[in-house]
Design a protein around this motif. Structure first.
Motif, PDB file in Angstrom:
ATOM      1  N   TRP A  57       0.827  -1.206   0.000  1.00  0.00           N
ATOM      2  CA  TRP A  57       0.000   0.000   0.000  1.00  0.00           C
ATOM      3  C   TRP A  57       0.861   1.256   0.000  1.00  0.00           C
ATOM      4  N   HIS A  58       0.478   2.218  -0.857  1.00  0.00           N
ATOM      5  CA  HIS A  58       1.155   3.515  -0.878  1.00  0.00           C
ATOM      6  C   HIS A  58       0.153   4.582  -0.458  1.00  0.00           C
ATOM      7  N   GLU A  59       0.353   5.089   0.732  1.00  0.00           N
ATOM      8  CA  GLU A  59      -0.613   5.998   1.354  1.00  0.00           C
ATOM      9  C   GLU A  59      -0.770   7.306   0.564  1.00  0.00           C
ATOM     10  N   ASP A  60       0.350   7.852   0.114  1.00  0.00           N
ATOM     11  CA  ASP A  60       0.274   9.171  -0.533  1.00  0.00           C
ATOM     12  C   ASP A  60      -0.546   9.132  -1.817  1.00  0.00           C
ATOM     13  N   ASP A  61      -0.390   8.026  -2.550  1.00  0.00           N
ATOM     14  CA  ASP A  61      -1.130   7.897  -3.807  1.00  0.00           C
ATOM     15  C   ASP A  61      -2.463   7.184  -3.606  1.00  0.00           C
ATOM     16  N   TYR A 118       1.582  -5.768   2.492  1.00  0.00           N
ATOM     17  CA  TYR A 118       2.071  -4.729   3.399  1.00  0.00           C
ATOM     18  C   TYR A 118       1.093  -3.567   3.341  1.00  0.00           C
ATOM     19  N   GLY A 119       0.459  -3.279   4.443  1.00  0.00           N
ATOM     20  CA  GLY A 119      -0.562  -2.243   4.466  1.00  0.00           C
ATOM     21  C   GLY A 119      -0.013  -0.908   4.904  1.00  0.00           C
ATOM     22  N   ARG A 120      -0.855  -0.128   5.559  1.00  0.00           N
ATOM     23  CA  ARG A 120      -0.442   1.211   5.999  1.00  0.00           C
ATOM     24  C   ARG A 120       0.805   1.090   6.887  1.00  0.00           C
ATOM     25  N   ASP A 121       1.773   1.970   6.690  1.00  0.00           N
ATOM     26  CA  ASP A 121       3.068   1.970   7.407  1.00  0.00           C
ATOM     27  C   ASP A 121       3.855   0.681   7.168  1.00  0.00           C
ATOM     28  N   GLY A 122       3.556  -0.024   6.100  1.00  0.00           N
ATOM     29  CA  GLY A 122       4.319  -1.229   5.737  1.00  0.00           C
ATOM     30  C   GLY A 122       4.076  -2.422   6.651  1.00  0.00           C
ATOM     31  N   VAL A 123       2.975  -2.378   7.440  1.00  0.00           N
ATOM     32  CA  VAL A 123       2.733  -3.476   8.387  1.00  0.00           C
ATOM     33  C   VAL A 123       2.218  -4.714   7.636  1.00  0.00           C
ATOM     34  N   PRO A 124       2.914  -5.869   7.792  1.00  0.00           N
ATOM     35  CA  PRO A 124       2.431  -7.083   7.110  1.00  0.00           C
ATOM     36  C   PRO A 124       1.058  -7.491   7.643  1.00  0.00           C
ATOM     37  N   LEU A 125       0.201  -7.921   6.732  1.00  0.00           N
ATOM     38  CA  LEU A 125      -1.157  -8.312   7.144  1.00  0.00           C
ATOM     39  C   LEU A 125      -1.117  -9.404   8.215  1.00  0.00           C
ATOM     40  N   HIS A 165     -16.950  -8.194   8.458  1.00  0.00           N
ATOM     41  CA  HIS A 165     -17.769  -9.060   7.604  1.00  0.00           C
ATOM     42  C   HIS A 165     -16.943  -9.991   6.717  1.00  0.00           C
ATOM     43  N   GLY A 166     -15.667 -10.139   7.033  1.00  0.00           N
ATOM     44  CA  GLY A 166     -14.811 -11.015   6.220  1.00  0.00           C
ATOM     45  C   GLY A 166     -14.227 -10.308   5.010  1.00  0.00           C
ATOM     46  N   PHE A 167     -14.682  -9.063   4.713  1.00  0.00           N
ATOM     47  CA  PHE A 167     -14.307  -8.430   3.445  1.00  0.00           C
ATOM     48  C   PHE A 167     -13.029  -7.607   3.500  1.00  0.00           C
ATOM     49  N   TYR A 168     -12.844  -6.844   4.598  1.00  0.00           N
ATOM     50  CA  TYR A 168     -11.722  -5.898   4.615  1.00  0.00           C
ATOM     51  C   TYR A 168     -11.241  -5.688   6.043  1.00  0.00           C
ATOM     52  N   SER A 169     -10.009  -5.132   6.138  1.00  0.00           N
ATOM     53  CA  SER A 169      -9.367  -4.994   7.443  1.00  0.00           C
ATOM     54  C   SER A 169      -8.848  -3.583   7.644  1.00  0.00           C
ATOM     55  N   HIS A 170      -8.886  -3.151   8.889  1.00  0.00           N
ATOM     56  CA  HIS A 170      -8.355  -1.837   9.242  1.00  0.00           C
ATOM     57  C   HIS A 170      -6.834  -1.826   9.011  1.00  0.00           C
ATOM     58  N   GLY A 171      -6.361  -0.788   8.360  1.00  0.00           N
ATOM     59  CA  GLY A 171      -4.924  -0.710   8.047  1.00  0.00           C
ATOM     60  C   GLY A 171      -4.610  -1.195   6.635  1.00  0.00           C
ATOM     61  N   TYR A 172      -5.630  -1.719   5.937  1.00  0.00           N
ATOM     62  CA  TYR A 172      -5.426  -2.277   4.585  1.00  0.00           C
ATOM     63  C   TYR A 172      -6.514  -1.733   3.650  1.00  0.00           C
ATOM     64  N   PRO A 173      -6.441  -0.432   3.370  1.00  0.00           N
ATOM     65  CA  PRO A 173      -7.517   0.207   2.599  1.00  0.00           C
ATOM     66  C   PRO A 173      -7.679  -0.399   1.206  1.00  0.00           C
ATOM     67  N   ASN A 174      -8.900  -0.403   0.732  1.00  0.00           N
ATOM     68  CA  ASN A 174      -9.210  -0.813  -0.656  1.00  0.00           C
ATOM     69  C   ASN A 174      -8.804  -2.241  -0.984  1.00  0.00           C
ATOM     70  N   LEU A 175      -8.622  -3.077   0.040  1.00  0.00           N
ATOM     71  CA  LEU A 175      -8.272  -4.484  -0.181  1.00  0.00           C
ATOM     72  C   LEU A 175      -9.454  -5.344   0.259  1.00  0.00           C
ATOM     73  N   PHE A 176      -9.967  -6.161  -0.652  1.00  0.00           N
ATOM     74  CA  PHE A 176     -11.166  -6.969  -0.384  1.00  0.00           C
ATOM     75  C   PHE A 176     -10.830  -8.458  -0.470  1.00  0.00           C
ATOM     76  N   HIS A 177     -11.408  -9.222   0.444  1.00  0.00           N
ATOM     77  CA  HIS A 177     -11.223 -10.681   0.418  1.00  0.00           C
ATOM     78  C   HIS A 177     -12.546 -11.372   0.118  1.00  0.00           C
ATOM     79  N   LEU A 178     -12.478 -12.457  -0.660  1.00  0.00           N
ATOM     80  CA  LEU A 178     -13.630 -13.349  -0.808  1.00  0.00           C
ATOM     81  C   LEU A 178     -13.305 -14.670  -0.124  1.00  0.00           C
ATOM     82  N   GLY A 179     -14.332 -15.374   0.345  1.00  0.00           N
ATOM     83  CA  GLY A 179     -14.111 -16.652   1.032  1.00  0.00           C
ATOM     84  C   GLY A 179     -15.034 -16.743   2.231  1.00  0.00           C
TER      85      GLY A 179
END
Ligand code: NDP
Length: 591
Positions: free
Chosen positions: A170-174, A448-455, A467-481
């Protein structure tokens, strides 16, 4: 409670059945559990090679797309379709396969069919205009439908096949993700959807001496039609072995049995095999139906099978007839039956399926070996009107390997079980797949999400999602399953709801001009609490089951991460969330 189960005249002895189930389970438990298998990697990598599409050289890409969808199976296709509907223009679908279709791309073995009715399994039938020709579609019809979805929603415009994503950063600035692949690609994407499947990597049994075998071998998910011939006629002078009698083995065995000079079926645990009753559908059958018919059928099937109120059973097949036995242990929702009543119903169903073996198989000794002694949902139930019948052929031999924990060893040209050797020209592994989580969850795809923290660092105490879809610190990243989400035997319905939800969130993000989609830490924590409070508790059930991939080969994990009340309740919850103020918890940031 049904009177059949309250009657003192049950017609069977529950204690005796319980004891048999325990005994049959114990003789199949192996100390190495899931460690008995080996992946199709390294010296066994050729078992996973793509037989269907030649790999094409291409230059690495260094560009920018709006959305990248990792996985070209139905999950990825559905999400691609819903993102398209949401107005997303540049969608790049990436898959390790040479085309879309996921499991239906890889698996093209003779006899392959979907075991769920085509009208509810094949998604987007009305949208795409596909009319299934069989009640239970052959694999090729399903694969073609996957291609039709990709064409209909213009998802081929920007695909990358034979490509594996190796890193997401993730690149926060962009406000975008950097995506790297094993083909040297290094590009940017605003949204990333991970739908990389759960049962995709073929696995092999770690049989001593497997590497010494000089005959022909392949895995069912990479069928070698060059060797067998398209109609299997090249097997006419061959002694063939099939290892494995799960959902795949059951479909393959009748065809190989029909064609081979001799077939040895190496069985460790028999499957339950119920009536299939597949039939061709009248051409034009969909024309008489009102628009919206597919959603109605899907909803009806899900409700009947997993719980909720349904006036009628529109599908009426082997799944809906055994709904009560599936609900508690697969999808979560309870039935009105007590545990004792459920167990009795289970015994009655399995007795009926065992009786069917006696009715079909002429040799009583073979029939005895083909009977499944465990509860209905311990393994994927199967349906076939040809499998059991195959064992009446003089050219087919059932080799039971239960007492030896599976095949004992292999030599240059034989398969050894105990002190007997079986000479075979060809050995086909119907031995299933590595149990899946997406690469994001297993760690093979580092994120690697915000501040380079590994998921996986932020998930070190367990998965954290809303809801299984997304996580705090990992914007715009969606999971199915099914993780912190829902499950059903008709998994394409689950994927449809997931894709619909992701599409709606992205559409709203675009409407609000939100900087990104990301759950608040509070919303995420609240969902984790809901999952924990409602977790489906099937530990005891799984612990008593015969080993298989459903229960970690006899070592079930105590925590189940699906939403306990079941998929119907979960989908209602999502709809209410979308209709209410839910979006405020994931779209707080604006540009
Ligand atoms: P499974 O993992 O269900 O079956 C593997 C088979 O290999 C089992 O019978 C297993 O025996 C056997 N086996 C493994 N190791 C050995 C050994 N050393 N010696 C002898 N036998 C061995 O794989 P499948 O491919 O059959 O099915 C996987 C999943 O794919 C299904 O559960 C289902 O979800 C899906 N599927 C769905 C279909 C559909 O129609 N929707 C069709 C086909 C598959 P044991 O049971 O004793 O471990």
């Amino acid at each position: 409670m049904s009177s059949a189960f309250s009657s003192p005249e049950l017609g069977f002895d529950p204690d005796a059945l319980r004891a048999t189930y325990r005994q049959e389970r114990d003789r199949r438990i192996r100390p190495d559990g899931a460690g008995q298998y080996r992946g199709a990697r390294g010296e066994f990598g050729y078992y996973a090679a793509d037989p269907w599409t030649a790999r094409v050289d291409r230059d690495p890409k260094q560009d920018r797309v709006e959305a990248v969808v990792i996985g070209g199976g139905f999950g990825g296709l559905l999400t691609g379709a819903k993102l398209r509907d949401a107005g997303v223009e540049r969608i790049r679908m990436i898959d390790e396969a040479g085309d879309v279709g996921g499991t239906w791309y890889w698996n093209r073995y003779p006899g392959i069919h979907c075991d769920v009715e085509s009208s509810v399994y094949l998604p987007l039938l009305e949208e795409v205009g596909t009319e299934p020709t069989w009640r239970y579609s052959p694999g090729e019809e399903i694969r073609r439908h996957a291609v039709a979805i990709a064409e209909h929603y213009s998802l081929y415009d920007d695909t990358m096949f034979h490509t594996r994503v190796t890193e997401l950063r993730w690149h926060e600035d962009d406000a975008e993700w950097q995506v790297r692949t094993d083909r040297g690609d290094d590009f940017r994407a605003r949204y990333v959807v991970v739908s990389s499947g759960t049962l995709s990597a073929p696995k092999l049994p770690g049989i001593p001496g497997i590497e010494t075998f000089r005959g022909h071998t392949f895995h069912t998910s990479r069928w070698d039609y060059d060797y067998t011939g398209a109609d299997l006629h090249k097997l006419a002078d061959k002694k063939v072995g099939v290892v494995g009698t799960g959902a795949t083995g059951i479909q393959v065995v009748p065809h190989v049995g029909d064609s081979a000079q001799h077939l040895y079926v190496f069985q460790r645990t028999p499957s339950s095999v119920d009536v299939r009753d597949n039939r061709p559908l009248e051409p034009g059958w969909t024309k008489a139906l009102q628009p919206g018919w597919q959603q109605e059928r899907m909803d009806n099937f899900l409700t009947v099978v997993t719980g909720g109120h349904a006036e009628r059973d529109l599908i009426g097949d082997g799944w809906t007839a055994t709904a009560a036995l599936q609900r508690t242990f697969l999808s979560g929702s309870r039935t009105e039956l007590s545990d004792e009543e459920l167990e009795l119903a289970d015994f009655a169903t399995m007795n009926r399926i065992r009786d069917r073996v006696d009715a079909v198989v002429t040799d009583p000794a073979v029939a005895t070996l083909l009977k499944a002694w465990y509860r209905y949902m311990c393994k994927r139930p199967t349906f076939s009107d040809f499998y059991l019948q195959t064992f009446n052929r003089p050219t087919v031999t059932l080799v039971d390997t239960a007492d030896t924990g599976g095949i004992t060893s292999m030599t240059e040209n034989t398969v050894v079980v105990g002190d007997r050797e079986y000479a075979v020209d060809c050995l086909i592994f119907a031995t299933g797949f590595e149990v899946g989580v997406s690469g994001v969850v297993s760690g093979t795809l580092p994120v690697y999400g915000r501040d380079g923290v590994p998921l996986l660092q932020s998930w070190s105490q367990g998965p954290r999602t809303l809801h299984g879809f997304y996580s705090h610190g990992y914007p715009n990243l969606f999971h199915l399953g099914s993780l912190q989400n829902a499950n059903s035997v008709n998994f394409t319905h689950i994927l449809t709801e997931q894709a619909t939800h992701i599409g709606a969130v992205v559409a709203e993000a675009r409407k609000r001009d939100a900087r990104w989609v990301e759950p608040t830490a509070e919303a995420e924590q609240a969902w984790i609490a809901v999952i924990r409070a409602n977790a489906m508790d099937n530990y005891r059930f799984q612990a008593e089951c015969t080993p298989g991939y459903y229960n970690g080969e006899g070592r079930p994990r105590p925590v189940n991460n699906s939403y306990g009340p079941g998929p119907v309740a979960f989908h209602e919850l999502l709809r209410a969330w979308r209709a209410g103020n839910g979006m405020d918890d994931v779209l707080a940031e604006t540009k």
